[in-house]
Write a protein that holds these residues in place. Sequence first.
Motif, PDB file in Angstrom:
ATOM      1  N   GLN A 187       7.171  -1.812   2.121  1.00 17.43           N
ATOM      2  CA  GLN A 187       6.875  -2.158   3.524  1.00 17.43           C
ATOM      3  C   GLN A 187       6.087  -1.043   4.200  1.00 17.43           C
ATOM      4  OE1 GLN A 187      10.556  -2.919   5.471  1.00 17.43           O
ATOM      5  NE2 GLN A 187      10.888  -4.878   4.482  1.00 17.43           N
ATOM      6  N   TYR A 188       6.483   0.207   3.916  1.00 21.49           N
ATOM      7  CA  TYR A 188       5.784   1.338   4.525  1.00 21.49           C
ATOM      8  C   TYR A 188       4.322   1.378   4.061  1.00 21.49           C
ATOM      9  CZ  TYR A 188       4.096   6.035   5.263  1.00 21.49           C
ATOM     10  OH  TYR A 188       3.301   7.107   5.619  1.00 21.49           O
ATOM     11  N   ILE A 189       4.101   1.185   2.751  1.00 23.96           N
ATOM     12  CA  ILE A 189       2.733   1.182   2.211  1.00 23.96           C
ATOM     13  C   ILE A 189       1.908   0.071   2.877  1.00 23.96           C
ATOM     14  CG2 ILE A 189       1.356   0.751   0.119  1.00 23.96           C
ATOM     15  CD1 ILE A 189       3.743   2.085  -1.453  1.00 23.96           C
ATOM     16  N   ASP A 190       2.520  -1.114   3.017  1.00 24.88           N
ATOM     17  CA  ASP A 190       1.825  -2.241   3.671  1.00 24.88           C
ATOM     18  C   ASP A 190       1.482  -1.905   5.124  1.00 24.88           C
ATOM     19  OD1 ASP A 190       2.030  -3.675   1.353  1.00 24.88           O
ATOM     20  OD2 ASP A 190       3.735  -4.897   1.994  1.00 24.88           O
ATOM     21  N   SER A 191       2.412  -1.217   5.808  1.00 24.15           N
ATOM     22  CA  SER A 191       2.174  -0.892   7.224  1.00 24.15           C
ATOM     23  C   SER A 191       1.011   0.090   7.369  1.00 24.15           C
ATOM     24  CB  SER A 191       3.438  -0.318   7.878  1.00 24.15           C
ATOM     25  OG  SER A 191       3.648   1.036   7.512  1.00 24.15           O
ATOM     26  N   VAL A 192       0.877   1.001   6.396  1.00 20.64           N
ATOM     27  CA  VAL A 192      -0.241   1.957   6.430  1.00 20.64           C
ATOM     28  C   VAL A 192      -1.553   1.219   6.173  1.00 20.64           C
ATOM     29  CG1 VAL A 192      -1.276   3.963   5.285  1.00 20.64           C
ATOM     30  CG2 VAL A 192       1.179   3.946   5.768  1.00 20.64           C
ATOM     31  N   LYS A 193      -1.529   0.303   5.197  1.00 19.63           N
ATOM     32  CA  LYS A 193      -2.735  -0.487   4.888  1.00 19.63           C
ATOM     33  C   LYS A 193      -3.184  -1.303   6.089  1.00 19.63           C
ATOM     34  CE  LYS A 193      -2.032  -1.110  -0.105  1.00 19.63           C
ATOM     35  NZ  LYS A 193      -1.521  -2.066  -1.107  1.00 19.63           N
TER      36      LYS A 193
END
Length: 475
Positions: free
Chosen positions: A217-223
């Motif tokens: 989820q964190y990686i997706d939020s950065v993307k």
Amino acid sequence: MSVTAQSVWNNCLDFIKDNIQPQAYKTWFEPIIAVKLAENALSIQVPSKFFYEWLEEHYVKILKVALTKELGETAKLVYIIKMENTYGNKQPFTEKIPSSNRSAVKSQEVDIPLNNKNPELRNPFIIPGIRNVKIESQLNPNYSFENFLEGDSNRLARSAGLAVASKPGGTSFNPLLIFGGVGLGKTHLAHAIGVDIKDKYPEKTVLYISAEKFTQQYIDSVKKNNRNDFIHFYQIIDILIIDDVQFLSGKTGTQDVFFHIFNHLHQNGKQVILTSDKAPVDMQDIEQRLLSRFKWGLSAELQSPDFETRVSILKNKLYRDGVELPNDIIEYVAKHIKTNIRELEGAIISLIAQSSFNKKEVTIELAKQVVEKFVKNTKREVSIDYIQKIVSDYFQMDVDTLQSKTRKRHIVQARQLAMFFAKKFTKASLASIGSQIGKRDHATVLHACKTVDNLSSTDKQFRKYVEDLTKKLSV
């Protein structure tokens, strides 16, 4: 000596440090950067809007006193908030807050380059309208305290879990970190705490999530450039349960964001529950500041269940499934599958399935066949007692001598080798290894492992000891 923003702020920090708790100082003042001093106004940069709000809520008085002491009654404090802008503009914004009186905060000058002043928080679980819609807890109701049977191996962890469920955020067990090997019930207990809290406090927001999913989820939020929405979502949770927190190892970005979420939840009396396959002291590639927070509350170990507990677990499983089996068969399975509750329950399910599909009566003979397959297909975990016996025999001494306080070189080396192999072949924590091998602490075990590594690469004879013992323990 000329007065600079840094010198003024350093003096303020000296005063603040003397008047608040060291942990609060480290969390809320060390990250602040002095930027400039102009027209009696000190500009300081803080990491986020939340950070600024927390300072204003909890430390405005001490900031006012410290700054007035340095710059006089006309002193002003300007916050420069370094913040990712979800809506495309990357520039930081400033909020000018006169520190002369608290009421002035209400009339603060704010220059925020956002198109939408009140952006709706984005829920990683795609539930629109966070404020009005219930957040799904992701809990499994089948995991309860009723079917998490108590024994010597789990009494501390279970009791702490019950205490947390009765008063989430209100005990000294915050965070509660449950650790232990595979299949010993960490996830079950974490869910049980959450389920019990939901029953007792239906108004509280409980969320269970694996560390792997949290990271994704964190990686997706950065993307998607909505990292702040991700953080804000987790900051509104009352009880956050993160499973397999060791998965954060080496992931510095995720650790950093979790650090800020953890701080917010803890400071606001919210409950954090974590599970891990190892104790904090044994975790690799986790930032020190995060590890220190894991140790704030209670770390409770789940160990392999003893024989009586294994029998109780099997009887409870059979009762829930409405199946009856003779005691001698239950005891046979419990006696031969020792290390893992998941395997224990799997063996009994397999036994019932074999009996049902093949229309065979459940006999000791059938139980032997099933257990043999399980033991054969499962990598045997060597016990610490067994390791001590093998090492003692190899060096022709008894186990009591191995565990003794003597500093004779050959006995010390044998003890260090026992510790080294206990770490290599078991899932026990360093503290647990130390307590079982002569009542030493975890630092002694860590030193022993390093010594064995060093001697193996420099001493030919010692390397032979390691090779011989590895063969004996790998059989």
